[in-house]
Structure formats: C-alpha cells, structure tokens
Design a protein around this motif. Structure first.
Motif, short mmCIF file in Angstrom:
data_model
loop_
_atom_site.label_atom_id
_atom_site.label_comp_id
_atom_site.label_asym_id
_atom_site.label_seq_id
_atom_site.Cartn_x
_atom_site.Cartn_y
_atom_site.Cartn_z
N UNK A 1 -25.13 -12.50 -11.00
CA UNK A 1 -26.52 -12.14 -10.76
C UNK A 1 -27.25 -11.70 -12.01
N UNK A 2 -28.57 -11.51 -11.88
CA UNK A 2 -29.42 -11.18 -13.04
C UNK A 2 -29.40 -9.68 -13.35
N UNK A 3 -28.22 -9.16 -13.66
CA UNK A 3 -28.07 -7.74 -13.89
C UNK A 3 -27.49 -7.47 -15.28
N UNK A 4 -27.76 -6.28 -15.80
CA UNK A 4 -27.23 -5.86 -17.09
C UNK A 4 -27.13 -4.34 -17.11
N UNK A 5 -26.33 -3.84 -18.03
CA UNK A 5 -26.20 -2.39 -18.24
C UNK A 5 -26.53 -2.09 -19.69
N UNK A 6 -27.24 -0.99 -19.92
CA UNK A 6 -27.48 -0.50 -21.28
C UNK A 6 -26.99 0.93 -21.39
N UNK A 7 -26.64 1.32 -22.62
CA UNK A 7 -26.31 2.71 -22.90
C UNK A 7 -26.97 3.10 -24.21
N UNK A 8 -27.21 4.40 -24.36
CA UNK A 8 -28.03 4.86 -25.49
C UNK A 8 -27.56 6.21 -26.01
N UNK A 9 -27.97 6.47 -27.25
CA UNK A 9 -27.74 7.79 -27.83
C UNK A 9 -28.56 8.87 -27.14
N UNK A 10 -29.50 8.48 -26.27
CA UNK A 10 -30.26 9.47 -25.51
C UNK A 10 -29.46 10.01 -24.32
N UNK A 11 -28.20 9.59 -24.18
CA UNK A 11 -27.22 10.01 -23.16
C UNK A 11 -27.37 9.29 -21.83
N UNK A 12 -28.33 8.35 -21.71
CA UNK A 12 -28.55 7.67 -20.44
C UNK A 12 -27.82 6.33 -20.37
N UNK A 13 -27.25 6.09 -19.21
CA UNK A 13 -26.61 4.84 -18.85
C UNK A 13 -27.47 4.20 -17.76
N UNK A 14 -27.90 2.96 -17.96
CA UNK A 14 -28.83 2.33 -17.02
C UNK A 14 -28.33 0.96 -16.58
N UNK A 15 -28.45 0.70 -15.28
CA UNK A 15 -28.21 -0.64 -14.76
C UNK A 15 -29.55 -1.25 -14.42
N UNK A 16 -29.73 -2.53 -14.81
CA UNK A 16 -31.01 -3.19 -14.66
C UNK A 16 -30.89 -4.43 -13.77
N UNK A 17 -31.87 -4.61 -12.92
CA UNK A 17 -32.14 -5.91 -12.31
C UNK A 17 -33.19 -6.54 -13.23
N UNK A 18 -32.85 -7.64 -13.88
CA UNK A 18 -33.71 -8.19 -14.92
C UNK A 18 -35.03 -8.74 -14.38
N UNK A 19 -35.20 -8.69 -13.06
CA UNK A 19 -36.46 -9.11 -12.47
C UNK A 19 -37.42 -7.93 -12.30
N UNK A 20 -36.97 -6.72 -12.69
CA UNK A 20 -37.80 -5.52 -12.53
C UNK A 20 -37.93 -4.80 -13.87
N UNK A 21 -38.96 -3.98 -13.99
CA UNK A 21 -39.23 -3.30 -15.26
C UNK A 21 -38.61 -1.91 -15.35
N UNK A 22 -38.14 -1.38 -14.22
CA UNK A 22 -37.50 -0.07 -14.20
C UNK A 22 -36.02 -0.21 -13.88
N UNK A 23 -35.19 0.75 -14.33
CA UNK A 23 -33.76 0.65 -14.05
C UNK A 23 -33.47 0.65 -12.55
N UNK A 24 -32.49 -0.14 -12.18
CA UNK A 24 -32.00 -0.15 -10.81
C UNK A 24 -31.30 1.17 -10.50
N UNK A 25 -30.50 1.63 -11.46
CA UNK A 25 -29.81 2.91 -11.38
C UNK A 25 -29.75 3.51 -12.78
N UNK A 26 -29.73 4.82 -12.86
CA UNK A 26 -29.56 5.49 -14.14
C UNK A 26 -28.66 6.70 -13.97
N UNK A 27 -27.78 6.92 -14.94
CA UNK A 27 -26.83 8.04 -14.91
C UNK A 27 -26.90 8.77 -16.24
N UNK A 28 -26.92 10.07 -16.19
CA UNK A 28 -26.99 10.88 -17.41
C UNK A 28 -25.59 11.36 -17.78
N UNK A 29 -25.19 11.09 -19.01
CA UNK A 29 -23.90 11.53 -19.51
C UNK A 29 -24.05 12.88 -20.21
N UNK A 30 -22.93 13.46 -20.61
CA UNK A 30 -22.97 14.74 -21.30
C UNK A 30 -22.91 14.58 -22.82
#
Length: 334
Positions: free
Chosen positions: A87-116
């Motif tokens: 499917x049209x999905x992806x995950x990104x991770x960042x130095x801002x501590x956020x982990x995001x799953x994306x549906x590439x058909x939408x502009x906002x994350x499908x799910x987001x998780x904050x790490x420590x």
C-alpha cells in the motif's frame, strides 16, 4: 547491471546517474538544507529526499525540477524514510523525537508516536503495525504503531549513540551501528516465536526481554575506528556491508555457513574499498557482486567485492555525499 543511482549530500543537489556509463543525467536542487537521505519509491518513479525539516518527493520520470509532494510535520532533521511493501504507506523518523506513519494520499500523519530521544533510524517489522527505531540515547525499540507504544527495548548504554539500523524480516536479523566503531547483530523474536525456537538459542547468548519480545545477541563487529555511518544487508542477509569514518568499506560474513545466528560466521571480513575521507553510505547490487559507496571525498564508487577492484567512479558532487540508492532499469529474474 542496468541501474539508476541517486545521490545527495551537502552541496544541496540530488543527482541521478546511469550506473553503467557513469553519466550524471539529471540534477535537482534541494536548497533548504543538506540531504540526509535519498530513497527511490518501490516503483522507481519518485525519489524521496529527507532534509531539515521536510521530506520532498520528486517525480523523476516527469522531468520536473520541483517537488510534487512535501511532508511538513517534522521540526528537525528527518533521519530516514522507509516505504511500506503493502500500500501507499511510509514511515519517517526525526531528530525532533517523532515517529510518523503516513498514508501518502494525505497531508497529515496517519499515526505519530513520540520517543524519549532523537531518532536516527527506522525500519518496518514483520507485522503490519510494527516498526523498529534506533536513537541517540543508545536504544533500539520495537513499536506498535496502532497502539502507539513500545513493545520491546534494547539499551546499549549512555555512551552509545546509534546512527542507523537495518532489518531482514526473513531471518529476523537486526544490525545496528553507532559512534563506538562497532556494529551489532541481533535476532529478534516475539513471545510465540520464542516457544517455537528454544532449541535454536544458545544458553550463553545475551538478550533483553520484555513481555512481548526479546533481542538475542548474535555478534559484535569492529567496523571502524570511531563512527560507523552505514550498514546494509544483501538480499538474503548472508552478508553485511559497512562504511565508516576511516573511509573503509568492509563486507562481513561467510556465505558458506547457512546459519545466520552463528557468531563466528560474521567475523570473517573483507576490505573491498577505501575512500580518502569519511564513507557515509554503502549498498550491495542485487546480485551481490558489487558494492556502491559514497563519501566526503565527493565520489560514489563501485567496488568488486571479490577482488576489491574499483570498477567505476561517479563524480559531480561538490561536497560530501551522504546518501545513495539504486533502482533497476530492467527486470531480472534472480
């Protein structure tokens, strides 16, 4: 070997190359930051570029020099993007501590998780809602994206800054790297798999268990003097290639030994190439005959892993090259 190669780095350009001729046949500007990662989409049409703080997507088949899509959620360096196989999905991770799953058909994350801590790497796991991350706090975590929770955690210690990880889903092998000069290989199992494979476990193996899973140590490899910047498996996880601050490109593993969990099989290494400065990235060709590498010496190199011969150089970048990826331009059956 019919391949396209994409590269990016500190000169704010994304370059596409013909792997056979070495020709730089397309160049795109990425002026807002350095390039942290370049990644072909699964169909080869798009190139994802992770920067600070956005991820931009370029349609390289259209000839357009402007991004066709941008992900705007993150607030710091985006360390990595990984595409879903379904499917049209992806995950990104960042130095801002956020982990995001994306549906590439939408502009906002499908799910987001904050790490420590600042996240430096992410890969999908075996289950649909599962992913692994590594971070600057020296830990690997297994996440349930659906429940937004950590299922298992392996902590290396306060002095270890992890800079990346890779996962082979067939053999459940994780390789992680960091600032100590070492690479670490672990087998990852769920509670159900533990019951089925108790006979495969070595009583002396190191593990870090939770109620939902555990990591079982396979081996520890001295890959570089200080910083290991990249490690990747080949297609069947029989070999691992590493790149580090000493410029060395090393291949680890004995293909004659089938057992991926035998520590000794991974101790065999070959120095297949050496850059003049830091080596930032490396990856096998699909047939495992060659390795591409990228460096602060502004070169992409193609090495024969059996002979160590430098087969080709790709020159054009004006500063350090931090990331490369490849995509086959012809269909093969291997």
């Amino acid at each position: 070997m019919s391949l396209r190669v994409v590269s990016g780095g500190y000169d704010h350009t994304i370059r596409l190359w013909d792997a056979v001729t070495g020709t730089n046949d397309q160049t795109l500007q990425f002026n807002e930051s350095q390039v942290n990662q370049v990644q072909f989409s699964l169909d080869g049409r798009l190139v994802a570029v992770c920067g600070n703080p956005r991820v931009c997507f370029y349609d390289i088949q259209s000839g357009s020099t402007s991004p066709v899509l941008s992900l705007e959620y993150h607030r710091n360096n985006v360390s990595q993007l990984v595409w879903s196989e379904s499917g049209p999905f992806a995950i990104t991770c960042s130095e801002d501590t956020w982990l995001c799953e994306w549906d590439m058909r939408a502009s906002e994350p499908l799910r987001s998780c904050k790490s420590d801590g600042c996240l430096s790497g992410v890969v999908y796991g075996n289950r649909k809602d599962e992913c692994f991350t590594c971070d600057y706090g020296g830990s690997i975590k297994i996440w349930s994206l659906e429940n937004k929770e950590v299922l298992a955690r392996l902590v290396f210690g306060d002095q270890e800054i992890l800079s990346g990880l890779v996962f082979d889903p067939l053999h459940h092998l994780v390789a992680s790297i960091g600032n100590s000069g070492y690479g670490y290989l672990f087998r990852v199992e769920t509670e159900e798999e533990e019951k089925e494979s108790t006979s495969m476990k070595d009583e002396g193996s190191m593990s870090n268990q939770t109620d939902d899973g555990y990591f079982s140590r396979v081996t520890k490899l001295r890959c570089s003097k200080r910083y290991v910047l990249k490690a990747r498996f080949n297609r069947d996880a029989s070999l691992l290639v590493s790149a580090g601050d000493d410029g060395n490109i090393r291949v680890w593993g004995d293909e004659k030994v089938a057992d991926r969990y035998q520590e000794q099989r991974w101790q065999q290494s070959r120095l297949v190439g050496k850059h003049q400065k830091w080596a930032w990235d490396c990856l096998f060709t699909r047939d495992t005959r060659y390795v591409f590498s990228a460096s602060s010496d502004k070169r992409i190199c193609l090495w024969d892993i059996e002979t160590g011969d430098l087969m080709k150089e790709y020159k054009g970048h004006q500063k350090a090259i931090t990331s490369i990826d490849t995509f086959p331009t012809t269909t093969d059956n291997d």
